[in-house]
Motif scaffolding. Sequence first.
Motif, mmCIF file in Angstrom:
data_model
loop_
_atom_site.group_PDB
_atom_site.id
_atom_site.type_symbol
_atom_site.label_atom_id
_atom_site.label_comp_id
_atom_site.label_asym_id
_atom_site.label_seq_id
_atom_site.Cartn_x
_atom_site.Cartn_y
_atom_site.Cartn_z
ATOM 1 N N ALA A 262 0.656 -1.477 -0.338
ATOM 2 C CA ALA A 262 0.312 -0.096 0.294
ATOM 3 C C ALA A 262 0.606 1.568 -0.247
ATOM 4 N N LYS A 263 2.491 1.259 0.893
ATOM 5 C CA LYS A 263 3.020 2.204 1.247
ATOM 6 C C LYS A 263 3.646 2.351 -0.620
ATOM 7 N N SER A 264 3.698 1.352 -0.908
ATOM 8 C CA SER A 264 4.768 1.494 -2.798
ATOM 9 C C SER A 264 3.300 2.385 -3.598
ATOM 10 N N GLY A 265 2.061 1.321 -3.206
ATOM 11 C CA GLY A 265 0.994 2.349 -3.903
ATOM 12 C C GLY A 265 1.143 3.970 -3.649
ATOM 13 N N GLN A 266 0.651 4.149 -2.682
ATOM 14 C CA GLN A 266 0.539 5.049 -2.392
ATOM 15 C C GLN A 266 1.888 6.531 -2.858
ATOM 16 N N ARG A 267 3.257 5.873 -3.133
ATOM 17 C CA ARG A 267 4.802 6.695 -3.356
ATOM 18 C C ARG A 267 4.236 6.289 -4.950
ATOM 19 N N LEU A 268 3.536 5.643 -6.310
ATOM 20 C CA LEU A 268 3.296 5.060 -7.527
ATOM 21 C C LEU A 268 2.213 6.772 -7.387
ATOM 22 N N ALA A 269 1.232 6.333 -6.918
ATOM 23 C CA ALA A 269 -0.268 7.506 -7.259
ATOM 24 C C ALA A 269 0.716 8.696 -7.125
ATOM 25 N N ALA A 270 1.919 9.036 -5.856
ATOM 26 C CA ALA A 270 2.579 10.117 -5.823
ATOM 27 C C ALA A 270 2.756 10.605 -7.784
ATOM 28 N N LEU A 271 3.947 9.526 -7.793
ATOM 29 C CA LEU A 271 4.741 10.084 -8.550
ATOM 30 C C LEU A 271 4.043 10.321 -10.278
ATOM 31 N N PHE A 272 2.595 10.005 -9.869
ATOM 32 C CA PHE A 272 1.895 9.910 -11.430
ATOM 33 C C PHE A 272 1.002 11.511 -11.546
ATOM 34 N N VAL A 273 1.232 11.384 -9.947
ATOM 35 C CA VAL A 273 0.748 13.220 -9.869
ATOM 36 C C VAL A 273 1.622 14.132 -10.455
ATOM 37 N N ALA A 274 2.878 14.155 -10.164
ATOM 38 C CA ALA A 274 3.814 15.099 -10.222
ATOM 39 C C ALA A 274 4.098 14.636 -11.964
ATOM 40 N N GLN A 275 4.065 13.365 -12.365
ATOM 41 C CA GLN A 275 4.622 13.405 -13.692
ATOM 42 C C GLN A 275 3.283 12.276 -14.590
ATOM 43 N N PRO A 276 2.425 12.970 -15.412
ATOM 44 C CA PRO A 276 1.085 11.950 -15.669
ATOM 45 C C PRO A 276 1.817 10.888 -16.427
ATOM 46 N N CYS A 277 3.086 10.878 -16.556
ATOM 47 C CA CYS A 277 3.192 9.426 -18.421
ATOM 48 C C CYS A 277 4.632 9.274 -17.429
ATOM 49 N N TRP A 278 5.162 7.658 -17.409
ATOM 50 C CA TRP A 278 6.021 7.347 -16.579
ATOM 51 C C TRP A 278 6.360 5.723 -18.023
ATOM 52 N N MET A 279 7.951 6.309 -18.379
ATOM 53 C CA MET A 279 8.186 4.869 -18.360
ATOM 54 C C MET A 279 8.253 3.594 -17.218
ATOM 55 N N ILE A 280 8.511 1.819 -17.970
ATOM 56 C CA ILE A 280 8.772 1.732 -16.317
ATOM 57 C C ILE A 280 9.947 1.733 -15.404
ATOM 58 N N GLU A 281 11.029 1.762 -16.588
ATOM 59 C CA GLU A 281 12.774 1.283 -15.721
ATOM 60 C C GLU A 281 12.966 2.454 -14.772
ATOM 61 N N PRO A 282 12.360 3.652 -15.419
ATOM 62 C CA PRO A 282 12.119 5.312 -14.677
ATOM 63 C C PRO A 282 11.732 5.111 -12.830
ATOM 64 N N LEU A 283 10.313 3.831 -13.420
ATOM 65 C CA LEU A 283 9.382 4.252 -12.365
ATOM 66 C C LEU A 283 10.119 3.310 -10.833
ATOM 67 N N ALA A 284 10.642 2.007 -11.826
ATOM 68 C CA ALA A 284 11.100 0.924 -10.958
ATOM 69 C C ALA A 284 12.541 1.499 -10.101
ATOM 70 N N ALA A 285 13.229 2.339 -10.855
ATOM 71 C CA ALA A 285 13.980 3.038 -10.245
ATOM 72 C C ALA A 285 13.377 3.986 -9.041
ATOM 73 N N GLU A 286 12.891 4.989 -9.173
ATOM 74 C CA GLU A 286 12.191 5.769 -7.985
ATOM 75 C C GLU A 286 11.806 4.927 -7.037
ATOM 76 N N LEU A 287 10.705 3.947 -7.395
ATOM 77 C CA LEU A 287 9.913 3.049 -6.141
ATOM 78 C C LEU A 287 10.623 2.252 -5.581
ATOM 79 N N ARG A 288 12.549 1.900 -6.324
ATOM 80 C CA ARG A 288 13.773 0.510 -5.707
ATOM 81 C C ARG A 288 12.804 -0.328 -5.893
ATOM 82 N N TYR A 289 11.739 -1.212 -6.579
ATOM 83 C CA TYR A 289 11.576 -1.956 -6.735
ATOM 84 C C TYR A 289 11.451 -2.156 -8.527
ATOM 85 N N SER A 290 11.824 -3.849 -8.239
ATOM 86 C CA SER A 290 11.846 -4.709 -9.287
ATOM 87 C C SER A 290 11.095 -4.316 -10.540
ATOM 88 N N ILE A 291 11.261 -4.820 -12.194
ATOM 89 C CA ILE A 291 10.231 -3.789 -12.121
ATOM 90 C C ILE A 291 8.712 -5.313 -12.206
#
Length: 174
Positions: free
Chosen positions: A33-62
């Motif tokens: 859930a915390k990761s989901g919250q962080r993910l949602a916040a990233l989409f608020v900051a930037q509406p479109c992401w590629m998977i690799e930068p998302l994984a790096a930003e969240l510090r999780y595997s693809i």
Amino acid sequence: MAATDYSDNVLHKITLPGCLLCFIRSLPMSSSAKSGQRLAALFVAQPCWMIEPLAAELRYSIPSVRRFLAELGYYSSFTHNGGWYTHRSIPRFNPDRLWFHSDIGFSRAGSLTNTLVDLTTRSTAGMTAEQLGAKLRCRCHSVLVQLVRQGKLKREKTGRSRVPCCRSSYCDRA
């Protein structure tokens, strides 16, 4: 509405759209859930992401990020080989059921193949490859040829060009 993010022991105020905030609050506060919250916040900051930068930003595997995206709800682009992602609440689709962020295209139908079938099926007169390319902002002739060969679209000759008209079963009913 504002939410408080306590991740990494740093206090941040994040402004979230109402529907995102309601979804986040409904999640149990596990690490997922915390990761989901962080993910949602990233989409608020930037509406479109590629998977690799998302994984790096969240510090999780693809694969983990793909799971979080599935839990949150998302659209993948029909342009760029489906490499861009956006949260399900972000796109404001036009009457053709398309949304563009810069040169990144998203469709309610999903992939480019499904989008081409959707657009031609809903068109009363069919559309040429050039018309579809202009609407979708990408070249699609080779995909149209594949769809005709697979029997998912029919072509009708109109003047000097052949126009993809619609799915076989839909054309046969008309």
